[in-house]
Design a protein around this motif. Structure first.
Motif, mmCIF file in Angstrom:
data_model
loop_
_atom_site.group_PDB
_atom_site.id
_atom_site.type_symbol
_atom_site.label_atom_id
_atom_site.label_comp_id
_atom_site.label_asym_id
_atom_site.label_seq_id
_atom_site.Cartn_x
_atom_site.Cartn_y
_atom_site.Cartn_z
ATOM 1 N N THR A 91 0.951 -3.805 -9.544
ATOM 2 C CA THR A 91 1.002 -2.673 -8.616
ATOM 3 C C THR A 91 0.085 -2.905 -7.421
ATOM 4 O O THR A 91 -1.092 -3.221 -7.599
ATOM 5 C CB THR A 91 0.593 -1.376 -9.345
ATOM 6 N N GLN A 481 1.858 1.689 -5.697
ATOM 7 C CA GLN A 481 1.492 2.753 -6.635
ATOM 8 C C GLN A 481 2.174 4.085 -6.318
ATOM 9 O O GLN A 481 2.311 4.927 -7.220
ATOM 10 C CB GLN A 481 -0.021 2.935 -6.709
ATOM 11 N N LEU A 484 4.993 3.750 -8.372
ATOM 12 C CA LEU A 484 4.582 4.028 -9.748
ATOM 13 C C LEU A 484 4.595 5.527 -10.003
ATOM 14 O O LEU A 484 5.050 5.995 -11.054
ATOM 15 C CB LEU A 484 3.188 3.445 -10.004
#
Length: 516
Positions: A91, A481, A484
Motif C-alpha cells: 500500500t 491507502q 484500501l
C-alpha cells in the motif's frame, strides 16, 4: 454531426462516433475507484481494522529478527501473527497535498476511502465532511469500538469518528467522540476534554459523554468490571506522555495492555448484528520518531498480541469475520542493516535495553535539574551500562569504541545545555528534537545490532496490508491507502460518501477529489 451521418458510410461513422462519445461520457462519470478490486459477496459481520502507526515493512521484519536471535533460531523461523495472514498486499501512502503523509490524512483515507490533505480529520480536500466506515457500521445497526495505545483523540482514532479541519483540535474532537454514539472507546486518554486550549470551549466533553450514556473507567478494576450492554470509555490509569499508554517495555502489571483493551472490546461488542472495531498501535510511530529500535520492536509485538486476540475470535466465526492489518505510513526510515556492521546483524543486542528513550529522557531531565552547574559525564556511565548494556571499557560486542565515547560526551554536553533544535539545523540532523544524549545512546545500540534510521519523521515508503477472512482476496495487489479504504468499505457493503449524502448512496463528486 450531420456531415458524418449522411449515406450508408456516414451512418456507420455516426454510430462509431456516438459509441465513442457515450464510452467517454461513461468513463468520466464512473467513480475513480471503479477499476480497483472490490468485494461483491456477502458483507462481513465482524470486521477488525488494525492500524500500526508508522508500521513500515522493516518494522514488521525487525521484531521477528529480534525474537529469532533471542531464541537461537534462524530468521524466518519465528513469525508474528500479522505476517501469517493468507493475503499480503503493498500500500502506498501519499496525501492529496504532500507526498509524505501524516496520520490525519492517512487515517481519513483508511476510514472513508477519500484521499485528503495533511491535518484533515474526516474531511475531503474540499473541507466537506466525509462518512467513516465506523459511522456507516453504526447506521447499519452494528456495534462499534475504537481502541488506541495513544490518546483516543489522536489523529488515527479520530479519523474514524470525528470531522474537524485539523488534528490539533483535540477539544472539538473529544466532543465528536461524545456525540458519536459508538459503543466502546479504549486505550489512551484525552488531551483537552475541558477546552483549556481551545479558542471556543464547548464544555467538558467527558461530562457530555456521561450525559450521553457512557460509563467511564479510569483504572484496571473499573475496566475489568465493565459488562456487555453498556457504552464504555476506558483508559489506563498510567498515561505518562501525551495521555498515551506507556511504551510496552516500560509497562507494569497494573497497566492495561493493548491486547487487553482489544479483548474487552470483543466482549462488549459481540452481538447478533455484528461489530466493527479499529485498533491502533500508536506508539510504534512515537518510538520510531525517536529512532528507538527496542521500544519500536516491543510496541510492535504488543500490537501483534492485540491482533492475536482478533484471530482467536475469527477462529470461532471463520465465515463471518474479516481482519485487516496495515500501517498508515512508515516512520523513521528504519533499515535492517547498518553501514558500520556491513552485512552482519546482532539483533539480540537489543535485549540489553531495559527502558524506552522516553523514560531515559525523564531520568536525564531530573538529573539536569538536580545537578545545575555540577553535571558530570562520569555520572552517566553506570546509568548507560545498567539501562542499555553498553560497556565503557571497550570489551565484547557491547564495548564502546573511542569515537563512540567521544560522540556520547558531545551529546551529553548538548543535553545538559538543554539543546533541542526545531527545524533543519545541524543538531537537528544529529538528534532530531529529542534529548541529544538519549538519542546518541539508542543510535549506538541500534547500530551495534545492525539497525539504522534515516529520519526523525515519516517517510514515503510503502507499507504492507494483510488480510484474512471474508473478502480477503480484494486486498491482494499494489494500491493506495484510499483504495484500501474503499476495499474495506466494500467488505461491509458500503461505498465512499460525504457525510451529508444519503446512507448507502455513493456520491459522484468524489471522483474529482480522489482520482489523483
Amino acid at each position: 454531426m450531420s456531415i458524418f451521418c449522411s449515406g450508408k458510410a456516414g451512418g456507420k461513422q455516426c454510430f462509431c462516433l456516438l459509441f465513442v462519445l457515450v464510452f467517454v461520457f461513461l468513463c468520466l462519470r464512473l467513480p475513480a475507484w471503479a477499476d480497483i478490486s472490490l468485494h461483491k459477496g456477502k458483507p462481513a459481520k465482524y470486521v477488525f481494522v488494525f492500524v500500526g502507526d508508522g508500521l513500515g515493512i522493516p518494522h514488521r521484519q525487525a521484531p521477528e529478527a529480534f525474537l529469532a536471535a533471542m531464541e537461537g533460531k534462524n530468521f524466518g523461523d519465528v513469525k508474528m501473527t500479522m505476517n501469517t495472514f493468507p493475503v499480503q498486499g503493498v500500500t502506498t501512502t501519499y496525501a492529496n497535498d504532500r507526498f509524505i503523509i501524516g496520520s490525519a490524512a492517512s487515517g481519513t483515507a483508511l476510514a472513508s476511502g477519500f484521499i485528503t490533505n495533511i491535518g484533515f480529520i474526516g474531511m475531503g480536500p474540499d473541507l466537506k465532511p466525509v462518512r467513516s466506515i465506523a459511522h456507516m457500521a453504526k447506521e447499519k445497526g452494528m456495534k462499534v469500538g475504537i481502541v488506541s495505545s495513544v490518546s483516543i483523540d489522536h489523529a488515527t482514532p479520530a479519523a474514524f469518528y470525528a470531522n474537524q479541519p485539523h488534528r490539533s483540535m483535540y477539544h472539538e474532537i473529544a466532543h465528536d467522540l461524545a456525540d458519536s454514539g459508538f459503543d466502546y472507546f479504549g486505550g489512551g486518554g484525552f488531551r483537552d476534554p475541558e477546552g483549556t486550549r481551545s479558542k471556543a470551549p464547548k464544555g467538558d466533553a467527558l461530562e457530555k459523554a456521561r450525559r450521553n450514556g457512557y460509563a467511564i473507567a479510569t483504572d484496571r478494576r473499573a475496566f475489568e468490571r465493565a459488562k456487555s450492554g453498556q457504552s464504555l470509555i476506558a483508559y489506563n490509569a498510567n498515561l505518562p506522555d501525551g495521555k498515551a499508554l506507556p511504551y510496552a517495555m516500560d509497562a507494569s502489571e497494573d497497566d492495561i495492555s493493548l491486547a487487553e483493551f482489544t479483548r474487552k472490546g470483543i466482549e462488549l461488542l459481540n452481538n447478533p448484528k455484528g461489530f466493527f472495531m479499529m485498533v491502533e498501535g500508536g506508539k510504534i510511530d512515537w518510538a520510531s520518531h525517536a529512532n528507538d529500535a527496542a521500544a519500536t520492536i516491543h510496541d510492535t509485538l504488543a500490537f501483534d498480541a492485540a491482533i492475536a486476540e482478533a484471530v482467536a475470535f475469527a477462529r470461532k466465526h471463520p465465515k463471518e469475520t474479516l481482519i485487516v492489518v496495515t500501517g498508515d505510513h512508515e516512520c523513521g526510515g528504519m533499515t535492517i542493516g547498518f553501514a558500520g556492521t556491513k552485512y552482519e546483524s546482532a539483533h539480540e543486542i537489543l535485549k540489553n535495553q531495559k527502558i524506552s528513550f522516553q523514560r531515559f529522557e525523564t531520568i536525564l531531565a531530573d538529573y539536569r535539574k538536580s545537578h545545575q552547574g555540577k553535571t558530570s559525564f562520569e555520572d552517566m556511565i553506570p546509568l548507560v551500562e545498567a539501562n542499555f548494556g553498553l560497556k565503557f571499557d571497550g570489551t565484547g560486542p557491547m564495548g564502546l569504541k573511542d569515537y563512540e565515547i567521544r560522540s556520547l560526551k558531545e551529546a551529553f554536553l548538548h543535553s545538559m545545555a538543554g539543546l533541542r533544535e526545531k527545524g533543519q539545523g545541524e543538531s537537528y540532523l544529529l538528534y532530531g528534537d529529542y534529548d541529544p544524549f538519549s538519542i546518541k545512546v539508542t543510535h549506538i545500540l541500534n547500530q551495534k545490532a545492525g539497525i539504522g534510521w534515516t529520519s526523525y519523521s515519516h517517510t514515503g515508503a510503502p507499507v504492507i496490508t494483510s488480510a484474512m477472512g471474508v473478502g480477503e482476496e480484494v486486498f491482494n495487489g499494489y494500491y493506495h491507502q484510499s483504495d484500501l479504504g474503499k476495499k474495506l468499505l466494500s467488505t461491509m457493503g458500503f461505498s465512499p460518501r460525504y457525510a451529508d449524502a444519503a446512507p448507502g448512496a455513493g456520491d459522484m463528486r468524489q471522483a474529482a477529489v480522489i482520482g489523483f
